[in-house]
Design a protein around this motif. Structure first.
Motif, short mmCIF file in Angstrom:
data_model
loop_
_atom_site.label_atom_id
_atom_site.label_comp_id
_atom_site.label_asym_id
_atom_site.label_seq_id
_atom_site.Cartn_x
_atom_site.Cartn_y
_atom_site.Cartn_z
N THR A 60 -2.11 1.13 6.13
CA THR A 60 -3.62 1.15 6.17
C THR A 60 -3.99 2.65 6.05
OG1 THR A 60 -4.02 -0.78 7.64
CG2 THR A 60 -5.49 1.15 7.81
N SER A 71 -6.13 10.53 7.77
CA SER A 71 -7.20 9.52 7.52
C SER A 71 -8.50 9.88 7.88
CB SER A 71 -6.74 8.02 8.00
OG SER A 71 -5.49 7.67 7.40
N LEU A 99 -13.02 -0.26 7.73
CA LEU A 99 -11.40 -0.42 7.88
C LEU A 99 -11.21 0.80 9.10
CD1 LEU A 99 -8.78 -1.35 7.30
CD2 LEU A 99 -8.70 0.31 5.56
N ARG A 119 -7.71 -3.77 -0.41
CA ARG A 119 -8.79 -3.50 0.66
C ARG A 119 -9.06 -4.99 0.94
NH1 ARG A 119 -10.61 -4.11 4.43
NH2 ARG A 119 -12.63 -2.98 5.39
N THR A 169 -12.46 -7.44 8.48
CA THR A 169 -11.08 -6.92 8.49
C THR A 169 -10.56 -7.48 9.76
OG1 THR A 169 -11.81 -4.98 7.30
CG2 THR A 169 -9.85 -4.89 8.77
N TRP A 222 -3.72 4.05 2.63
CA TRP A 222 -4.98 3.49 1.61
C TRP A 222 -6.03 4.50 1.61
CZ3 TRP A 222 -9.86 2.15 2.36
CH2 TRP A 222 -10.41 1.57 1.56
N HIS A 253 -4.04 -4.82 9.60
CA HIS A 253 -4.02 -3.92 8.66
C HIS A 253 -3.60 -4.22 7.48
CE1 HIS A 253 -4.19 -0.49 11.69
NE2 HIS A 253 -3.27 -1.14 12.50
N ILE A 254 -3.73 -3.29 6.38
CA ILE A 254 -3.31 -3.80 5.19
C ILE A 254 -1.85 -4.12 4.91
CG2 ILE A 254 -3.27 -2.61 2.62
CD1 ILE A 254 -5.67 -1.24 3.12
N ASP A 269 0.72 -6.34 14.51
CA ASP A 269 0.88 -5.00 13.87
C ASP A 269 2.50 -4.77 13.34
OD1 ASP A 269 -1.64 -4.82 14.34
OD2 ASP A 269 -1.63 -3.19 15.57
N SER A 291 0.95 -1.29 0.07
CA SER A 291 -0.10 0.06 0.05
C SER A 291 0.89 1.23 -0.09
CB SER A 291 -0.80 0.02 1.23
OG SER A 291 -1.77 1.09 1.24
N CYS A 298 -9.68 0.41 12.92
CA CYS A 298 -8.48 1.33 13.34
C CYS A 298 -8.78 1.95 14.71
CB CYS A 298 -8.21 2.11 12.22
SG CYS A 298 -7.37 1.69 10.82
#
Length: 719
Positions: free
Chosen positions: A375, A451, A405, A359, A364, A378, A367-368, A425, A331, A409
């Motif tokens: 994340t 974000s 998502l 995604r 979920t 993204w 994290h991406i 993580d 990402s 978070c």
């Protein structure tokens, strides 16, 4: 076993001739992208061993319902093609079998088709005079209909329908599951005997399928690939290789099945194997060259061209990190590729595919890419996409995935409302020796704050007012904490982290430079950060093009464009002086020789063609040609050219409606745009002159002129 095979239903001759161009293959949105990304990312090998991604891989929905209502003007026949088993309903009535053709009567008709496919994405193609599959069909993976004990169907449905996914599969025989990138023949520039084998040089880093011409005999070929000569000859430590068993009595051309990245290939033979020569099938994503840059500085021109080629190689089915090693979708890497793309190919479809693939699917769980900061990148990528393209429809489609998502978070914040690495993580930030990831890292809070602001902007765009209020409130609270917890008035900078509720002493560049172009700092704070951090050699230097990109952008945003021009020529020019044909994952000018190829504890672990190395494309387009949108889709935009040490420069910046053409010298500016209303900013010692533009003075030496679509302007001025 036949029931597990694909069922491809298609028509020939006259029926195919009747297919309309408006028909296209459709699927559940994001499913093709997830399936294709799985296929691509699982091609990675290390020394011949299958090497899958580190994170959870999702799958497509195996049963999907498609439907749309039509008002058919006259009786018509439709053709149906599906990837998978399917059934058809017309106005709720089931049609027997799996009809390839269907006659529809004049009037209102609701077409409902369910497609099942375990192995590939359930996809549908319907074509007729007026009834065609398109992005406006509704799809679902749910089916919440039910029938009671009397046989009565439910009056209401809780099923969620969304608009269909699609791309450019516009022919009934062009099945999405058969998608492959095109290839073209490329020849080697030299082939020489070396030791017991043959060393083949293709002249520059490249990517594709190796071909052996007139291959015959019985035995084995050992093929060692290298982005450098040293790597190809390092048979015990090169990153990629192939061992090929040969048993051929007659000479034939043979192309290997798996694409590889290389400049050099070293080939050793065993037995009586022979071949005439080696070529390759170069694999590429067809994207029009829309952005351009040229100037009076040939070194800078070369930097731009090599950055462009680096971007070409790392633009595949999706934007990937590097062509040799990972070939995965990361990402953070992709976020930079999107930005470069907006100044090069303006390929919106690959941006959307990559965003959707990253995604993945619900629920979920992490994290991406398992990386916290990735994340947050993204989220940032989505509003940037809207700003450059004006594509509200995509924001609408992806917004529910943004919501879920962000819920993930926010649920992982600690008691102080901050993000801290939890089990599983990965707090990445950058490749840097000794960079601490412990505690509550300020950089992660900064990215989360941005974000949340992105969520508020998207909620406002979609008129989700309750969401907007919530996200805006959370963003403001976190921004206050960012300054309360991390700004050090003595150091006049953000510190790197907090541990056990206390500021650490360490100051790093990351949070400080992002805060500049996020416009979080006052003018006084910006100057302090510039002096105390960005131009301070005592603060740990950045060695990756990944973070050099952001460091140089922050300096451009503060007016240090002369300095940034010198740094671009020194840093990226430094790689060119070492013979680079593409830009690298990491560059430390203090290293020498084969030291440049080492990384991750491996002799040739470094990628010498990495997407984040192409950032001069973005910097030159946005800060020197000076073009950027100021409202969605370039309905308004700014042109603020800066020559720095150049005598002249010219270029093209792509927009949704075509390219903005710009020429700038020390005495003249020429500009023509196909879109919106632009504001040209001009620094001049005297008032500029233009025959067809109106010049307005802002201050002593700064002027503006409006640029309207379709008008060619010339401005005379004194730099």
């Amino acid at each position: 076993m036949k029931r597990y095979f694909f069922f491809f239903c298609y028509l020939f001759s006259s029926v195919m001739l009747c297919a309309q161009e408006s028909a296209t293959w459709i699927w559940y949105p994001g499913d093709f992208e997830v399936w294709l990304s799985n296929d691509m990312q699982n091609r990675r090998t290390e020394r011949g061993t299958f090497f899958p991604p580190f994170w959870r891989m999702d799958n497509h929905y195996v049963l999907v319902e498609f439907h749309k209502e039509f008002d058919v003007p006259t009786d018509e026949e439709i053709a149906i093609v599906a990837e998978g088993k399917y059934n058809v309903k017309v106005n709720g009535k089931m049609i027997p079998g799996m009809p390839a053709k269907l006659n529809l009567k004049k009037g209102k008709q609701k077409i409902t088709i369910k497609v099942y496919n375990q192995g590939h994405v359930p996809a549908l193609y319907v074509s007729g005079k007026t009834v065609n599959t398109s992005k406006d069909w509704l799809v679902t993976f749910e089916d919440k209909e039910w029938i009671d004990e009397t046989g009565k169907a439910s009056d209401q449905s809780g099923t969620t329908y969304v608009k269909a996914g699609h791309w450019n599969f516009d022919q009934p025989t062009r099945f999405p599951s058969k998608f492959k990138l095109p290839t073209r023949l490329e020849q080697a520039v030299s082939s020489t005997k070396h030791g017991s084998g043959t060393l083949v040089d293709f002249g520059k880093n490249t990517f594709g399928f190796l071909t052996f011409h007139q291959l015959k005999g019985n035995g084995k070929l050992s093929v060692y690939y290298g982005e450098s000569k040293e790597e190809a000859l390092g048979t015990a430590t090169c990153e990629t290789l192939d061992y090929i068993e040969v048993a051929r009595s007659s000479s034939t051309d043979s192309t290997l099945d798996l694409s590889k990245a290389f400049r050099y290939v070293y080939i050793e033979k065993q037995g009586d194997v022979s071949f005439d020569q080696v070529s390759m099938q170069y694999e590429y994503l067809p994207v029009e060259d829309r952005g351009a840059f040229k100037s009076s500085d040939e070194e800078l021109n070369n930097i731009w061209e090599v950055a462009k080629y680096t971007m070409e190689l790392t633009s595949r089915e999706f934007y990937i990190d590097g062509i040799k090693r990972d070939r995965w979708i990361w990402s953070g890497d992709a976020y930079q590729s999107y930005a470069m793309n907006y100044y090069l190919g303006f390929d919106s479809e690959t941006v959307k595919r990559t965003i959707l693939a990253l995604r993945g699917k619900e629920p979920t769980m992490s994290h991406i890419n398992t990386i916290m900061d990735y994340t947050f990148y993204w989220f940032l990528s989505i509003y940037d996409y809207y700003q450059y393209t004006g594509d509200k429809e995509f924001i609408e489609a992806v917004y529910p995935r943004m919501q879920s998502l962000m819920e993930f978070c926010l649920a992982r914040r600690n008691k102080d409302g901050l993000m801290e690495g939890l089990s599983g993580d990965w707090v990445f930030i950058d490749w840097a020796d000794g960079l601490s990831k412990k505690g509550e890292v300020s950089f992660e809070q900064l990215l989360l704050c941005r974000s949340l602001e992105t969520m508020a902007l998207c909620a406002n765009l979609l008129q989700q007012q309750d969401d907007q209020v919530f996200y805006d409130k959370e963003a403001k609270l976190l921004k206050t904490k960012l300054f309360d917890y991390y700004w050090n008035p003595t150091k006049q900078a953000f510190v790197h982290s907090r541990i056990n509720g206390k500021q650490t002493e360490n100051v790093t560049r990351y949070t400080n430079m992002f805060a500049v172009f996020f416009d979080y700092l006052s003018n006084e704070q910006q100057q302090a950060v510039k002096t105390n951090v960005l131009l301070n050699d005592r603060v740990q230097k950045i060695m990756t093009p990944y973070m050099r990109y952001y460091e140089l952008e922050s300096l451009c945003a503060m007016g240090e464009k002369d300095y940034v021009m010198q740094e671009m020529k020194s840093y990226w020019g430094g790689m060119l002086k070492l013979g680079a044909t593409t830009f690298w994952e990491e560059f430390n000018p203090a290293k020498s020789g084969a030291e440049h190829y080492t990384m991750y504890g491996r002799e040739f672990g470094k990628s010498l063609c990495h997407s984040w190395g192409a950032s001069p494309i973005y910097l030159l387009g946005k800060y020197y040609l000076g073009v950027k949108p100021t409202s969605a889709g370039y309905q308004t935009y700014e042109i603020d050219p800066y020559l720095a040490s150049l005598q002249w420069m010219e270029g093209k910046v792509p927009t949704p409606a075509g390219e903005i053409d710009l020429y700038v010298s020390e005495k003249k500016i020429k500009v023509k745009s196909p879109i919106g209303v632009g504001t040209l900013k001009i620094k001049s010692k005297s008032k500029p002159k233009s025959k067809n533009g109106t010049i307005v003075q802002l201050d002593q030496d700064t002027y503006t002129m409006e640029v309207h679509a379709g008008v060619a302007y010339e401005v005379d001025y004194r730099l």
